[in-house]
Design a protein around this motif. Structure first.
Motif, short mmCIF file in Angstrom:
data_model
loop_
_atom_site.label_atom_id
_atom_site.label_comp_id
_atom_site.label_asym_id
_atom_site.label_seq_id
_atom_site.Cartn_x
_atom_site.Cartn_y
_atom_site.Cartn_z
N LEU A 14 -49.29 67.92 -32.90
CA LEU A 14 -49.11 66.73 -32.73
C LEU A 14 -47.90 66.05 -33.01
CD1 LEU A 14 -51.02 64.00 -32.32
CD2 LEU A 14 -50.90 63.87 -34.75
N ASP A 15 -47.13 66.52 -33.97
CA ASP A 15 -45.74 66.19 -34.10
C ASP A 15 -44.70 66.51 -32.97
OD1 ASP A 15 -46.17 65.23 -36.70
OD2 ASP A 15 -45.44 66.97 -37.80
N GLU A 16 -45.36 67.79 -32.18
CA GLU A 16 -44.32 68.31 -30.94
C GLU A 16 -44.77 67.26 -29.96
OE1 GLU A 16 -45.18 72.34 -30.41
OE2 GLU A 16 -44.43 73.09 -32.27
N SER A 17 -45.98 66.86 -29.67
CA SER A 17 -46.61 65.98 -28.71
C SER A 17 -45.72 64.70 -28.73
CB SER A 17 -47.74 65.89 -28.82
OG SER A 17 -48.46 65.05 -27.99
N ILE A 18 -45.63 64.02 -30.20
CA ILE A 18 -44.96 62.75 -30.39
C ILE A 18 -43.55 62.73 -30.09
CG2 ILE A 18 -44.61 61.07 -31.98
CD1 ILE A 18 -47.19 61.78 -33.43
N GLN A 19 -42.88 63.83 -30.59
CA GLN A 19 -41.55 64.23 -30.26
C GLN A 19 -41.18 64.28 -28.80
OE1 GLN A 19 -40.04 67.38 -32.62
NE2 GLN A 19 -40.27 66.35 -34.78
N SER A 20 -42.27 65.05 -28.15
CA SER A 20 -42.00 64.97 -26.70
C SER A 20 -42.24 64.06 -25.84
CB SER A 20 -42.91 66.10 -26.23
OG SER A 20 -42.94 66.39 -24.77
N ASN A 21 -43.35 63.09 -26.43
CA ASN A 21 -43.43 61.94 -25.84
C ASN A 21 -42.32 60.81 -25.93
OD1 ASN A 21 -46.10 62.61 -24.73
ND2 ASN A 21 -47.17 61.99 -26.48
N ASN A 22 -41.86 60.89 -27.31
CA ASN A 22 -40.79 59.86 -27.48
C ASN A 22 -39.61 60.19 -26.68
OD1 ASN A 22 -42.00 58.49 -29.45
ND2 ASN A 22 -41.38 59.75 -31.39
N LYS A 23 -39.24 61.66 -26.42
CA LYS A 23 -38.09 62.07 -25.80
C LYS A 23 -38.41 61.53 -24.42
CE LYS A 23 -35.35 66.17 -24.36
NZ LYS A 23 -35.09 67.61 -24.63
N THR A 24 -39.63 61.86 -23.81
CA THR A 24 -39.84 61.31 -22.34
C THR A 24 -39.75 60.01 -22.32
OG1 THR A 24 -41.43 63.39 -22.21
CG2 THR A 24 -41.68 61.50 -20.66
N THR A 25 -40.10 59.00 -23.43
CA THR A 25 -39.99 57.60 -23.19
C THR A 25 -38.55 57.26 -23.08
OG1 THR A 25 -42.07 57.41 -24.36
CG2 THR A 25 -40.65 55.48 -24.12
N ASN A 26 -37.88 57.79 -24.10
CA ASN A 26 -36.39 57.64 -24.03
C ASN A 26 -35.74 57.81 -22.68
OD1 ASN A 26 -36.70 56.50 -26.74
ND2 ASN A 26 -36.26 58.50 -27.64
N ASP A 27 -35.96 59.02 -22.43
CA ASP A 27 -35.44 59.34 -21.11
C ASP A 27 -35.77 58.45 -19.86
OD1 ASP A 27 -34.38 61.45 -22.29
OD2 ASP A 27 -36.03 63.11 -21.54
N LYS A 28 -37.22 57.96 -19.83
CA LYS A 28 -37.53 57.06 -18.91
C LYS A 28 -36.60 55.72 -19.01
CE LYS A 28 -42.44 58.68 -18.05
NZ LYS A 28 -43.77 58.53 -18.13
N ILE A 29 -36.69 55.13 -20.31
CA ILE A 29 -35.86 53.91 -20.56
C ILE A 29 -34.51 54.02 -20.05
CG2 ILE A 29 -35.20 52.46 -22.31
CD1 ILE A 29 -37.68 53.21 -23.64
N THR A 30 -33.85 55.23 -20.43
CA THR A 30 -32.53 55.46 -20.02
C THR A 30 -32.18 55.43 -18.63
OG1 THR A 30 -32.03 57.04 -22.09
CG2 THR A 30 -30.51 57.03 -20.29
N LYS A 31 -33.42 56.30 -17.78
CA LYS A 31 -33.00 56.07 -16.51
C LYS A 31 -33.44 54.76 -15.97
CE LYS A 31 -35.20 59.00 -12.55
NZ LYS A 31 -36.31 59.85 -12.29
N PHE A 32 -34.53 54.16 -16.42
CA PHE A 32 -34.64 52.59 -15.91
C PHE A 32 -33.46 51.82 -16.01
CE2 PHE A 32 -36.26 48.28 -16.72
CZ PHE A 32 -36.62 48.06 -15.70
N GLU A 33 -32.82 51.94 -17.27
CA GLU A 33 -31.49 51.30 -17.56
C GLU A 33 -30.37 51.44 -16.57
OE1 GLU A 33 -30.77 51.72 -21.84
OE2 GLU A 33 -32.13 50.37 -22.30
N GLU A 34 -30.27 52.87 -16.28
CA GLU A 34 -29.31 53.19 -15.42
C GLU A 34 -29.47 52.71 -13.89
OE1 GLU A 34 -29.30 57.28 -15.87
OE2 GLU A 34 -27.94 57.47 -17.53
N GLN A 35 -30.83 52.81 -13.56
CA GLN A 35 -31.20 52.29 -12.04
C GLN A 35 -30.93 50.84 -12.22
OE1 GLN A 35 -35.07 53.66 -11.77
NE2 GLN A 35 -34.69 55.71 -10.99
#
Length: 254
Positions: free
Chosen positions: A76-97
């Motif tokens: 679960l911790d790995e999944s949460i960390q993975s989701n957070n990383k994915t979410t942060n990546d999406k936010i960063t990508k969205f902000e860059e776009q």
């Protein structure tokens, strides 16, 4: 053999018989008791063994459950960390776009005219470049206000002052009240009919005059203001598009 001896012998035989029977039954009873105790002992041993076995199974089950819970929590911790990383990546990508889109689509800022070409000045009135540093600072503030909050008039050739402009007008009034030594030009700009300079100038003058009238009604001296209309002679440029319809407040005396 006399009768007394016979009775004695019979009594002795009877006693022996009784003792033999008692001994036999006692032995059988003791054997049964021994068997019963053995069975009870066996049952107790079986029960204890069963309880021990169940305890072992329960302990093993609890250990397995604990291990499974730990694995689940870890996953679960790995999944949460993975989701957070994915979410942060999406936010960063969205902000860059978004930033790239803004860089592409964001138009040049409207720069209100400060070179004074086309504006009329008489009887000692000042152009922008002639103002003191303090007056230039106030003029810059007026430019910013008018850029962000343009006056609104009725559709097409509306010239009457509208109550929707009260907040904007109150900001202008505050500047005038805080600086009673300053004089202002209310400059109207309009392009309602193409190739009709007279009509466009009329609309621009009337809009400026109606704003002046509203300011006088709110306590500003008419001697501090001049209303002028410039029609479509001094447009602003944004993205190579000419913008005409607006009101400006220009400091012309201090």
């Amino acid at each position: 053999m006399n009768l007394g001896k016979k009775v004695f012998l019979l009594s002795l035989l009877l006693l022996l018989l009784i003792v033999t029977c008692v001994y036999k039954h006692t032995k059988e009873f003791m054997n049964e008791v021994s068997i019963t105790q053995g069975q009870v002992a066996n049952k107790e041993e079986k029960v204890q063994a069963s309880e021990i076995k169940q305890s072992q199974k329960k302990a093993e089950s609890e250990q397995v459950t604990s291990e499974n819970n730990e694995k689940h929590e870890a996953n679960l911790d790995e999944s949460i960390q993975s989701n957070n990383k994915t979410t942060n990546d999406k936010i960063t990508k969205f902000e860059e776009q978004n930033q790239q889109i803004e860089e592409i689509k964001q138009p040049d800022l409207i720069i209100l005219k400060r070179k004074d070409e086309g504006y009329r000045r008489s009887n000692g009135e000042f152009f922008y470049y002639e103002l003191s540093p303090k007056s230039k600072e106030i003029q810059d503030k007026l430019y910013t206000i008018m850029k962000n909050e343009p006056f609104i008039f009725g559709k097409d050739d509306g010239i009457d002052y509208l109550k929707i402009n009260d907040d904007l007008l109150n900001k202008i009034i505050k500047i005038m009240q805080d600086n009673p030594n300053l004089k202002f030009e209310i400059a109207g700009h309009a392009s309602i009919r193409s190739d009709d300079d007279r009509y466009n100038k009329y609309i621009s003058v009337m809009r400026a005059a109606n704003i002046k009238k509203e300011l006088i009604a709110r306590g500003i001296s008419k001697r501090r203001m001049k209303a002028r209309g410039y029609g479509d002679k001094i447009p602003l440029i944004q993205d190579q598009i000419k913008l005409f319809n607006r009101i400006e407040f220009n400091i012309i005396g201090e």
